[in-house]
Design a protein around this motif. Structure first.
Motif, PDB file in Angstrom:
ATOM      1  N   ALA A  91      15.831 -33.325  23.795  1.00 54.39           N
ATOM      2  CA  ALA A  91      15.597 -32.315  24.830  1.00 54.39           C
ATOM      3  C   ALA A  91      14.145 -31.851  24.933  1.00 54.39           C
ATOM      4  CB  ALA A  91      16.528 -31.130  24.624  1.00 54.39           C
ATOM      5  N   PRO A  92      13.450 -31.551  23.835  1.00 56.51           N
ATOM      6  CA  PRO A  92      12.055 -31.123  23.994  1.00 56.51           C
ATOM      7  C   PRO A  92      11.165 -32.192  24.638  1.00 56.51           C
ATOM      8  CG  PRO A  92      12.823 -30.587  21.788  1.00 56.51           C
ATOM      9  CD  PRO A  92      13.885 -31.416  22.433  1.00 56.51           C
ATOM     10  N   LEU A  93      11.329 -33.436  24.209  1.00 54.47           N
ATOM     11  CA  LEU A  93      10.500 -34.508  24.777  1.00 54.47           C
ATOM     12  C   LEU A  93      10.814 -34.745  26.254  1.00 54.47           C
ATOM     13  CD1 LEU A  93      10.522 -37.123  21.898  1.00 54.47           C
ATOM     14  CD2 LEU A  93       8.617 -35.734  22.664  1.00 54.47           C
ATOM     15  N   LEU A  94      12.090 -34.752  26.590  1.00 55.34           N
ATOM     16  CA  LEU A  94      12.464 -34.982  27.982  1.00 55.34           C
ATOM     17  C   LEU A  94      12.062 -33.807  28.871  1.00 55.34           C
ATOM     18  CD1 LEU A  94      15.949 -36.649  27.518  1.00 55.34           C
ATOM     19  CD2 LEU A  94      13.782 -37.738  28.092  1.00 55.34           C
ATOM     20  N   GLY A  95      12.164 -32.589  28.342  1.00 49.65           N
ATOM     21  CA  GLY A  95      11.748 -31.421  29.113  1.00 49.65           C
ATOM     22  C   GLY A  95      10.268 -31.425  29.406  1.00 49.65           C
ATOM     23  N   VAL A  96       9.457 -31.787  28.427  1.00 56.32           N
ATOM     24  CA  VAL A  96       8.012 -31.851  28.637  1.00 56.32           C
ATOM     25  C   VAL A  96       7.657 -32.987  29.587  1.00 56.32           C
ATOM     26  CG1 VAL A  96       5.844 -32.421  27.466  1.00 56.32           C
ATOM     27  CG2 VAL A  96       7.358 -30.703  26.532  1.00 56.32           C
ATOM     28  N   ALA A  97       8.331 -34.123  29.461  1.00 55.69           N
ATOM     29  CA  ALA A  97       8.077 -35.230  30.380  1.00 55.69           C
ATOM     30  C   ALA A  97       8.418 -34.832  31.814  1.00 55.69           C
ATOM     31  CB  ALA A  97       8.873 -36.459  29.963  1.00 55.69           C
ATOM     32  N   LEU A  98       9.513 -34.118  31.977  1.00 61.03           N
ATOM     33  CA  LEU A  98       9.905 -33.656  33.309  1.00 61.03           C
ATOM     34  C   LEU A  98       8.889 -32.675  33.872  1.00 61.03           C
ATOM     35  CD1 LEU A  98      12.062 -33.511  35.572  1.00 61.03           C
ATOM     36  CD2 LEU A  98      13.046 -31.603  34.316  1.00 61.03           C
ATOM     37  N   ALA A  99       8.499 -31.687  33.075  1.00 60.99           N
ATOM     38  CA  ALA A  99       7.539 -30.680  33.541  1.00 60.99           C
ATOM     39  C   ALA A  99       6.181 -31.312  33.845  1.00 60.99           C
ATOM     40  CB  ALA A  99       7.394 -29.582  32.497  1.00 60.99           C
ATOM     41  N   ALA A 100       5.719 -32.204  32.977  1.00 63.63           N
ATOM     42  CA  ALA A 100       4.431 -32.864  33.220  1.00 63.63           C
ATOM     43  C   ALA A 100       4.509 -33.749  34.460  1.00 63.63           C
ATOM     44  CB  ALA A 100       4.025 -33.686  32.004  1.00 63.63           C
ATOM     45  N   GLY A 101       5.617 -34.447  34.644  1.00 68.93           N
ATOM     46  CA  GLY A 101       5.767 -35.294  35.825  1.00 68.93           C
ATOM     47  C   GLY A 101       5.768 -34.498  37.119  1.00 68.93           C
TER      48      GLY A 101
END
Length: 88
Positions: A22-32
């Motif tokens: 979840a932390p990695l996917l959340g950051v990837a989503l926000a950065a994207g």
């Protein structure tokens, strides 16, 4: 091993995978989203502009949350998997 034990262990394993990712996917989503918004506002369509900041943000979050991920996996393994292997 009973079917219910197998399914419960699989369910818990999948939940651990969700919690860890979840932390990695959340950051990837926000950065994207942020980079996509920046590209839409400035009309800059550079391929490396989307890739490099996302990877850098994910590496930073991975470095920060690595102890949490390790503790979660070790806890799942010692609390659930080892007793199953030992026959409990």
């Amino acid at each position: 091993m009973a079917d219910t034990t197998l399914y419960d262990t699989l369910r818990q394993g999948l939940w651990v995978a969700v919690v860890i990712s979840a932390p990695l996917l959340g950051v990837a989503l926000a950065a994207g989203v942020a980079i996509g918004l920046f590209q839409a506002l400035t009309s800059v369509q550079e391929a490396t502009l989307t890739f490099v900041p996302k990877v850098a943000a994910m590496l930073a979050v991975f470095w920060v949350s690595m102890s949490f991920m390790t503790a979660t996996l070790v806890s799942f393994f010692t609390d659930r998997i080892v007793p199953l292997i030992a026959g409990g």
